[in-house]
Motif scaffolding. Structure first.
Motif, PDB file in Angstrom:
ATOM      1  N   TYR A 293       0.814  -1.216   0.000  1.00  0.00           N
ATOM      2  CA  TYR A 293       0.000   0.000   0.000  1.00  0.00           C
ATOM      3  C   TYR A 293       0.843   1.259   0.000  1.00  0.00           C
ATOM      4  CZ  TYR A 293      -4.114   2.832   0.965  1.00  0.00           C
ATOM      5  OH  TYR A 293      -5.136   3.744   0.880  1.00  0.00           O
ATOM      6  N   GLY A 294       2.061   1.167   0.514  1.00  0.00           N
ATOM      7  CA  GLY A 294       2.953   2.313   0.569  1.00  0.00           C
ATOM      8  C   GLY A 294       4.390   1.836   0.605  1.00  0.00           C
ATOM      9  N   LEU A 428       5.609  10.316  -2.062  1.00  0.00           N
ATOM     10  CA  LEU A 428       5.908  11.431  -1.173  1.00  0.00           C
ATOM     11  C   LEU A 428       4.742  11.717  -0.236  1.00  0.00           C
ATOM     12  CD1 LEU A 428       7.640  13.746  -0.208  1.00  0.00           C
ATOM     13  CD2 LEU A 428       6.844  15.117  -2.150  1.00  0.00           C
ATOM     14  N   GLY A 429       3.524  11.620  -0.755  1.00  0.00           N
ATOM     15  CA  GLY A 429       2.357  11.941   0.060  1.00  0.00           C
ATOM     16  C   GLY A 429       2.227  11.087   1.299  1.00  0.00           C
ATOM     17  N   GLN A 430       2.632   9.830   1.220  1.00  0.00           N
ATOM     18  CA  GLN A 430       2.520   8.947   2.380  1.00  0.00           C
ATOM     19  C   GLN A 430       3.429   9.375   3.530  1.00  0.00           C
ATOM     20  OE1 GLN A 430       3.220   5.198   0.415  1.00  0.00           O
ATOM     21  NE2 GLN A 430       1.047   4.688   0.428  1.00  0.00           N
ATOM     22  N   ARG A 431       4.434  10.189   3.223  1.00  0.00           N
ATOM     23  CA  ARG A 431       5.294  10.720   4.283  1.00  0.00           C
ATOM     24  C   ARG A 431       4.652  11.905   4.997  1.00  0.00           C
ATOM     25  NH1 ARG A 431      11.588  11.260   2.419  1.00  0.00           N
ATOM     26  NH2 ARG A 431      11.998   9.082   1.878  1.00  0.00           N
ATOM     27  N   LEU A 432       3.746  12.609   4.305  1.00  0.00           N
ATOM     28  CA  LEU A 432       3.323  13.921   4.782  1.00  0.00           C
ATOM     29  C   LEU A 432       1.844  14.044   5.106  1.00  0.00           C
ATOM     30  CD1 LEU A 432       5.299  16.052   2.160  1.00  0.00           C
ATOM     31  CD2 LEU A 432       6.026  15.397   4.454  1.00  0.00           C
ATOM     32  N   CYS A 438      -4.020  11.068   1.073  1.00  0.00           N
ATOM     33  CA  CYS A 438      -3.143  10.536   0.029  1.00  0.00           C
ATOM     34  C   CYS A 438      -3.962   9.924  -1.111  1.00  0.00           C
ATOM     35  CB  CYS A 438      -2.209   9.502   0.639  1.00  0.00           C
ATOM     36  SG  CYS A 438      -0.774   9.127  -0.362  1.00  0.00           S
ATOM     37  N   TYR A 439      -5.107   9.334  -0.768  1.00  0.00           N
ATOM     38  CA  TYR A 439      -5.988   8.766  -1.785  1.00  0.00           C
ATOM     39  C   TYR A 439      -6.527   9.869  -2.690  1.00  0.00           C
ATOM     40  CZ  TYR A 439     -10.196   6.595  -3.751  1.00  0.00           C
ATOM     41  OH  TYR A 439     -11.177   6.141  -4.599  1.00  0.00           O
ATOM     42  N   VAL A 440      -6.897  11.008  -2.108  1.00  0.00           N
ATOM     43  CA  VAL A 440      -7.377  12.135  -2.903  1.00  0.00           C
ATOM     44  C   VAL A 440      -6.250  12.651  -3.803  1.00  0.00           C
ATOM     45  CG1 VAL A 440      -8.341  14.464  -2.831  1.00  0.00           C
ATOM     46  CG2 VAL A 440      -9.066  12.754  -1.155  1.00  0.00           C
ATOM     47  N   LEU A 441      -5.029  12.729  -3.264  1.00  0.00           N
ATOM     48  CA  LEU A 441      -3.881  13.168  -4.056  1.00  0.00           C
ATOM     49  C   LEU A 441      -3.634  12.217  -5.230  1.00  0.00           C
ATOM     50  CD1 LEU A 441      -1.281  14.756  -4.653  1.00  0.00           C
ATOM     51  CD2 LEU A 441      -0.140  13.384  -2.889  1.00  0.00           C
ATOM     52  N   LEU A 517      -1.482  21.153   0.182  1.00  0.00           N
ATOM     53  CA  LEU A 517      -0.294  20.306   0.172  1.00  0.00           C
ATOM     54  C   LEU A 517      -0.285  19.379  -1.046  1.00  0.00           C
ATOM     55  CD1 LEU A 517       2.250  19.143   1.470  1.00  0.00           C
ATOM     56  CD2 LEU A 517       0.781  17.706   2.916  1.00  0.00           C
ATOM     57  N   GLY A 518      -1.445  18.817  -1.366  1.00  0.00           N
ATOM     58  CA  GLY A 518      -1.532  17.930  -2.522  1.00  0.00           C
ATOM     59  C   GLY A 518      -1.164  18.622  -3.815  1.00  0.00           C
ATOM     60  N   ALA A 519      -1.553  19.898  -3.969  1.00  0.00           N
ATOM     61  CA  ALA A 519      -1.233  20.654  -5.176  1.00  0.00           C
ATOM     62  C   ALA A 519       0.271  20.890  -5.281  1.00  0.00           C
ATOM     63  CB  ALA A 519      -1.987  21.986  -5.171  1.00  0.00           C
ATOM     64  N   ARG A 520       0.913  21.174  -4.149  1.00  0.00           N
ATOM     65  CA  ARG A 520       2.357  21.413  -4.165  1.00  0.00           C
ATOM     66  C   ARG A 520       3.122  20.131  -4.525  1.00  0.00           C
ATOM     67  NH1 ARG A 520       3.214  23.314   1.591  1.00  0.00           N
ATOM     68  NH2 ARG A 520       0.985  22.964   1.907  1.00  0.00           N
TER      69      ARG A 520
END
Length: 691
Positions: A293-294, A428-432, A438-441, A517-520
């Motif tokens: 999963y990650g 990267l999202g799973q870290r932050l 993260c699913y939305v990202l 954050l997701g956009a960045r």
């Protein structure tokens, strides 16, 4: 004189058979014209004879010269047989086919010739002496394929027509033999090509199945990959909802995995991943789903399983992992267990519950299984903002994959880019952020270029840099893509990521606007993947050059903190991956699927479908870095569009399939060898891979 009259009666019967439409063996306007001329000449001569203009019996001329000339001008071989099957007339074409002289054939029985009997044309009967049916029974015989040993190896198609007198009594037979040597050879070549394509099609089908396994599995562990796990979660969750049956979910996280990587190196970290994945896969039951999963997280889905049973299995896995010694290093894992309940609105609710239980296991000291929380719950991770931990609108993953499949059909390169960007963003999202954020990202990354579905080929496939007007056109379709997402999913968080992903970081600071954050994250991942991969109008740069460009733009175009962490992720992923192949996995499978359809169209000899497939195959082939595949695809397209040479089309199709099959084989040798040999049980819900 009697013999001569008998011959003339036989030829008069021949005339009647021809005039009555019994002779249907001539094809082509030139041949028909010659036949009409011969029949008219024969009619004039026989009429004179019948009226009493007799011919001298001692004359060696049975037929006048102009009759010979007319029949000798035909390309078909002509034999006229009497009632006994003896040859009474033969033209020059038959002499050429047989290699015999006229004197050696006249008055000879036709069955005495050195015939070689070939297979009959399908749908017709075969007999060693088919003209006997015409002579004795008055039946037409058509379609016998034969040759003559004394000849030059010609393949002849025999047609025998009965000759009758005025009282419809059989008097002989008129036989035509059409030279079908070239046609027969072409048919043999066509059938050989079709058989080759059928065999190649079977191999393509098998290779596609292997590629499907690669595309749904994580190469480092042999587990299903994250995206496949999410698709199966949607199916299993829907089944539980429909049947009101149990569904359990277990989230597994390797304790202190980043420290293991930092202290002992990437190679040992990969071994830890493989060994722990093997423990989970070996404990999984038939019908369970196990996916990576990650980075260090695994997800187990267990249909028709209660919460207590799932927790019991999770405890067994935890104990098995704790007994592992990997290069004298002890490793442990934490587990969060949850079950489906009717109050959950979406599959993401089930994942969120398992994540909260996993977070509790971490906070309580790690290396344990948590299946429930006190009513007051636990605090969310400090990395998760209040906005990101709030409940989002439901985003059905099958709808996301359906849109990506539509984009892949329109432009496989853009779809492949979107999947790669999603993988980088999630890494990267799973870290932050939380798993739900993260699913939305991930969804935003998959759909960030969905507006290109409506971009014309003249712009989408342009070989040179876009003009200012064309860039504006693309920008407008980006807005249309955003509207598609807003309408389809009604998720403010998802829309906010896509709306702000192209906003420069410095501009947001100037306007005192905080970018999601997701956009960045998406902005950096999108830029990096675009730089390192080839575009139609330019070659990609190296990862080192792309990283240098990200650093140069940090603080202006991109968030500098995101750039720093993204580079760490990229460098770790670069160590995991091998050399870059000329065809990526998505394109290889898409090309393979199209070749399956191509082979079916070839087998059915469906020219209309072949022409329709040709242009699409060229478009897919242009997404590869293999010039040979593109050249073969273009040659096939030209042959299919021309459509005047069926054998040529089959040859080009065979060459294209052979070329692509070799490329797929090379891909499987490189990529297939990297997939772990440890495989889990067959999932309860079958996954249809659409690329």
């Amino acid at each position: 004189m009697t013999a001569l009259i008998s011959k003339h009666r036989l030829l008069l019967g021949c005339l009647c058979a021809a005039a009555g439409g019994g002779v249907g063996w001539l094809t082509g306007s030139a041949v028909v014209g010659a036949t009409v001329l011969a029949v008219n000449l024969l009619l004039c001569w026989l009429t004179r004879f019948i009226l009493g203009k007799t011919i001298d019996a001692s004359s060696t001329e049975v037929l006048p010269f102009y009759f010979h000339s007319a029949l000798d001008g035909l390309s078909e071989g002509i034999l006229v047989l009497d009632y006994a099957g003896q040859i009474v007339f033969v033209n020059n074409a038959f002499l050429e086919f047989s290699g015999e002289s006229r004197e050696g054939l006249l008055q000879r029985r036709a069955k005495e010739l050195p015939w070689t009997w070939c297979d009959a044309v399908p749908g017709t009967a075969s007999t060693p002496v088919p003209w006997l049916d015409a002579i004795r029974e008055g039946r037409h015989r058509c379609g016998q394929l034969l040759g003559i040993k004394s000849g030059a190896g010609h393949k002849l198609l025999l047609k025998a027509v009965p000759i009758t007198d005025g009282k419809r009594r059989p008097r002989g037979a008129l036989c035509s033999l059409q030279d079908v040597t070239k046609l027969h050879k072409k048919q043999a070549e066509t059938e050989a090509l079709l058989e080759t394509i059928r065999q190649s099609s079977q191999q393509i089908r098998q290779q596609n199945a292997e590629l499907e396994q690669l595309i749904i599995r994580d190469p480092a562990t042999g587990c299903l990959n994250r995206r496949t796990g999410l698709e199966l979660l949607e199916k299993l969750w829907s089944e539980s909802l429909d049947r009101q049956s149990e569904l359990a979910c277990v989230m597994v996280d390797i304790d202190r995995f980043r420290a293991i990587n930092d202290e002992h190196g990437q190679q040992l970290g990969e071994k830890v991943l493989r060994d722990i994945a093997a423990c989970i896969l070996q404990a999984a039951r038939a019908g369970d789903v196990v996916c990576r999963y990650g980075g260090e997280e695994f997800l187990m889905l267990m249909p028709r399983t209660t919460l207590d049973d799932a927790a019991f299995l999770a405890e067994r896995i935890r104990q098995s992992i704790s007994r592992l010694e990997i290069d004298e290093i002890k490793v442990t894992a934490s587990f969060g267990v949850a079950e489906w309940n009717p109050e959950q609105v979406s599959p993401q609710d089930l994942l969120d519950l398992a994540e909260r239980h996993l977070s509790a296991a971490k906070q309580r000291g790690r290396n344990q299984v948590v299946k429930s929380l006190p009513e007051k719950g636990v605090q969310a991770s400090p990395l998760v903002s209040a906005v990101e931990s709030s409940h989002s609108a439901v985003i059905p993953f099958p709808a996301v994959t359906a849109l990506i499949s539509a984009l892949a059909y329109r432009d496989i390169a853009t779809a492949a880019h979107s999947r790669r960007v999603a993988d980088l963003s999630v890494a990267l999202g799973q870290r932050l952020m939380s798993l739900s954020a993260c699913y939305v990202l991930e969804t935003a990354a998959l759909l960030h270029d969905i507006g290109k579905i409506g971009v014309p080929d003249s712009i989408l496939l342009k070989q040179t840099p876009l003009t200012a007007d064309e860039r504006n056109f693309i920008q407008n379709y980006s807005h249309i893509g955003l509207e598609i997402v807003r309408t389809a999913f009604a998720s403010p968080e998802l829309s906010a990521i896509l709306e702000n992903a192209r906003v420069a970081y410095a501009d947001s600071l100037a306007r005192q606007q905080s970018l999601p954050l997701g956009a960045r994250i998406l902005a950096v991942a999108d830029a990096y993947d675009s730089m390192i991969n080839d575009q139609i109008y330019r070659k990609g740069v190296s990862p080192a050059e792309a990283i240098a460009e990200l650093r140069r733009c940090a603080g202006t175009q991109f968030d500098p903190e995101i750039v720093t962490q993204f580079i760490e992720v990229v460098l770790s992923k670069t160590k995991e991956t091998g050399p870059k192949l000329q065809v990526n996995l998505d394109v290889a499978l898409a090309l393979g699927m199209e070749l399956e359809r191509l082979a079916e169209a070839v087998d059915q000899q469906n020219m209309e479908l072949l022409r329709a497939l040709a242009s699409h195959i060229v478009r897919t082939a242009s997404s590869t870095d293999t010039q040979e595949i593109l050249d073969k695809a273009l040659e096939f397209e030209r042959a299919a569009v021309a459509g005047d040479d069926q054998l040529g089309i089959l040859q080009k199709a065979s060459e294209l399939i052979t070329c692509c099959r070799a490329t797929q084989s090379a891909y499987l040798r490189v990529e297939g060898s990297s997939v772990s040999s440890v495989e889990g049980p067959e999932p309860a819900a079958k996954l249809s891979v659409e690329r």
